[in-house]
Design a protein around this motif. Structure first.
Motif, PDB file in Angstrom:
ATOM      1  N   VAL A 212      -5.697  -4.248   4.974  1.00 17.38           N
ATOM      2  CA  VAL A 212      -4.985  -3.101   4.403  1.00 17.38           C
ATOM      3  C   VAL A 212      -5.235  -2.986   2.905  1.00 17.38           C
ATOM      4  O   VAL A 212      -5.558  -1.909   2.383  1.00 17.38           O
ATOM      5  CB  VAL A 212      -3.476  -3.194   4.701  1.00 17.38           C
ATOM      6  CG1 VAL A 212      -2.699  -2.160   3.890  1.00 17.38           C
ATOM      7  CG2 VAL A 212      -3.219  -2.992   6.187  1.00 17.38           C
TER       8      VAL A 212
ATOM      9  N   LEU B 250       3.141  -6.939   6.364  1.00 17.47           N
ATOM     10  CA  LEU B 250       1.683  -7.094   6.332  1.00 17.47           C
ATOM     11  C   LEU B 250       1.287  -8.558   6.433  1.00 17.47           C
ATOM     12  O   LEU B 250       0.291  -8.901   7.082  1.00 17.47           O
ATOM     13  CB  LEU B 250       1.122  -6.490   5.042  1.00 17.47           C
ATOM     14  CG  LEU B 250       1.235  -4.973   4.884  1.00 17.47           C
ATOM     15  CD1 LEU B 250       0.696  -4.557   3.522  1.00 17.47           C
ATOM     16  CD2 LEU B 250       0.488  -4.240   5.992  1.00 17.47           C
TER      17      LEU B 250
ATOM     18  N   ASP C 191       0.815  -1.217   0.000  1.00 16.82           N
ATOM     19  CA  ASP C 191       0.000   0.000   0.000  1.00 16.82           C
ATOM     20  C   ASP C 191       0.847   1.265   0.000  1.00 16.82           C
ATOM     21  O   ASP C 191       0.291   2.365   0.014  1.00 16.82           O
ATOM     22  CB  ASP C 191      -0.913   0.011   1.229  1.00 16.82           C
ATOM     23  CG  ASP C 191      -0.122  -0.107   2.536  1.00 16.82           C
ATOM     24  OD1 ASP C 191       0.900  -0.818   2.549  1.00 16.82           O
ATOM     25  OD2 ASP C 191      -0.544   0.485   3.545  1.00 16.82           O
TER      26      ASP C 191
ATOM     27  N   ASP D  95      -7.045  -0.274  -0.076  1.00 13.28           N
ATOM     28  CA  ASP D  95      -6.022   0.437  -0.841  1.00 13.28           C
ATOM     29  C   ASP D  95      -6.597   0.866  -2.187  1.00 13.28           C
ATOM     30  O   ASP D  95      -7.286   0.091  -2.864  1.00 13.28           O
ATOM     31  CB  ASP D  95      -4.808  -0.461  -1.062  1.00 13.28           C
ATOM     32  CG  ASP D  95      -3.697   0.235  -1.825  1.00 13.28           C
ATOM     33  OD1 ASP D  95      -3.036   1.099  -1.235  1.00 13.28           O
ATOM     34  OD2 ASP D  95      -3.511  -0.079  -3.012  1.00 13.28           O
TER      35      ASP D  95
END
Length: 496
Positions: free
Chosen positions: A458, A449, A78, A462
């Motif tokens: 996440v 992550l 991200d 994004d």
């Protein structure tokens, strides 16, 4: 290591073609035993250094550190984006890739190529004292390649001997689960610790060859990974903490006073560097790939990958790492200063700041070298040892003084206030942010992550990844080239 690479190149193009397995050849189709065996090679440390130089050159290629691994570990996160609104890089950014994607194929094949080279070296070294550090180096490289395979592609084919073809040994047709692969890596690194030197003879610092510090760092990183997803073994927190502390206690590494100094060519193998991918001037492309283009820039690059304004805005303006990580204007005295809003950018999105980390202050003449430089790519810096120490201590023992002190080593250098009196949960969140502030664009984000178990949440929000991300895409697919060469289809990762 750059001198070793030069010697390696001078050794002859014929040997290069034999030792460096072709980028588009399957590692299992080679016949390496005839090229390297206990009877013919290596007979001396100089011979073994040639092989390490060959492995180093392979790692520095566009098929690995110089481009492909950037795509798989950074562009899929991200925090970074690509410039183009289509193509194979955009497909990774959008998670719309297919298993014939060039970068997915290249990283997979290079990993197994170096594993096979390492297996050859281990099998070929004589039982003599001079050979011990080279055995450790081969084990380190094998462990390093499996560390990428298991975190990018999941279960892996564990191979610990030189291999010609799968058909010669059907036992190779087994994908070992992640925990087994991690344990294999750990065992290799424990063995490597026994023989790798703190510094190689004649060197005062990192030269690109594996060292005791590099083995301890990778081991700390693997324990950290095993503490999280997918192994989730909480006993590994204290083990990660212990190895990170051992790296610090070696006493040969230190932080630069100025964060940006770690990314200058004169300092790149200096006191903070534990391991770097060595880039000869004729091949180093990390600068040109992240250098802006458009808007009348005097020395434009390709701008293949850049950051995002969203990520940049998470930094405190007082944090010295912000200006060293993001390029928001291009100063080209006596030419006009160009703001980042005029850099070329993906037309589907707004302007994106460039990456300042790899603009290589003190570089060689950019244009004369076809926009290539000798700027090395950091694999491990001492800063990461402090991050591992802080995170592992906090998870194992709570928000202790040890955890606070470790993370404050980095915050003090960055010119931002120290953390004091944080709870375990608050410090966990703060440390996770510090991973990004300190190691942005250093090929760490996706792996973090994954082990934190936050990648689904996440990437689901994004702006780019959400277009194609699905939970099964935590891992990349096994490349189509492997199935074209006869790998049974049941070995493909689920979902592909």
């Amino acid at each position: 290591m750059k001198n070793i690479i030069k010697k390696y190149i001078a050794f002859g193009i014929g040997l290069i073609s034999m030792l460096l397995i072709g980028c588009h050849d399957n590692f299992l189709e080679e016949d390496p035993v005839s090229l390297l065996s206990p009877q013919v090679f290596p007979a001396s440390a100089e011979d073994a250094d040639l092989i390490l130089g060959g492995i180093s050159q392979t790692l520095a290629s566009p098929q690995f550190f110089n481009r492909a691994l950037i795509m798989l570990s950074e562009i899929s996160s991200d925090e970074t984006v690509v410039r183009y609104p289509s193509g194979i890089r955009y497909a990774i950014d959008q998670f719309n890739f297919v298993n014939s994607n060039r970068y997915i194929t290249e990283v997979y094949q290079i990993c197994y190529q170096i594993i096979n080279q390492s297996n050859l070296l281990i099998a070929s070294l004589p039982n003599e004292e001079w050979a011990e550090p080279y055995n450790g180096s081969a084990r380190f490289y094998r462990a390093m390649m499996y560390s990428y395979l298991v975190r990018l592609y999941g279960p892996a084919f564990l191979i610990d001997k030189p291999t010609e073809t799968v058909s010669d040994d059907t036992s190779l047709l087994v994908r070992s689960p992640e925990e087994e692969v991690f344990n294999f890596i750990v065992n290799d690194l424990i063995e490597a610790e026994k023989t790798l030197p703190v510094l190689w003879s004649g060197n005062t610092g990192n030269d690109g060859r594996p060292t005791l510090g590099a083995a301890k760092m990778l081991l700390a990183k693997m324990y950290l990974s095993m503490a999280g997803w997918p192994v989730n073994d909480s006993s590994k927190w204290n083990m990660a903490k212990g190895k990170a502390q051992e790296v610090i206690d070696l006493g040969i590494y230190d932080l630069w006073d100025d964060f940006s100094d770690a990314f200058k060519i004169p300092n790149q193998n200096g006191k903070e560097a534990i391991l770097t991918a060595q880039m000869p001037v004729i091949t180093g492309m990390i600068t040109v790939q992240s250098r802006p283009t458009g808007g009348g820039i005097k020395e434009p690059g390709w701008y293949l990958w850049q950051s995002s304004k969203t990520f940049m805005d998470t930094f405190d303006d007082a944090d010295e790492r912000k200006s060293s990580s993001f390029l928001t204007e291009f100063v080209q005295d006596p030419h006009p200063t160009i703001p980042y809003t005029l850099f070329s950018h993906n037309t589907n999105y707004g302007p994106t700041p460039a990456i300042a980390k790899y603009q290589d202050v003190g570089r060689e003449n950019f244009q004369d070298n076809r926009k290539r430089t000798g700027l090395n790519i950091p694999v491990f810096r001492l800063a990461e040892a402090y991050l591992i120490l802080a995170e592992a201590e906090n998870e194992a023992n709570g928000a202790t003084t040890i955890a606070h002190d470790a993370i404050n080593e980095l915050r003090t250098r960055a010119g931002v206030p120290e953390f004091t009196g944080l709870s375990t949960n608050a410090l966990r969140d703060a440390i996770r942010q510090e991973w990004s502030f300190e190691l942005a664009f250093e090929l760490k984000r996706k792996f973090n992550l994954l082990r934190w178990g936050t990648i689904d949440a996440v990437l689901a929000v994004d702006e780019r990844a959400s277009n194609g991300y699905a939970p099964f895409k935590k891992y990349y697919p096994i490349p189509q080239s492997e199935f074209d060469r006869g790998l049974p289809p049941e070995f493909q990762n689920d979902g592909y």
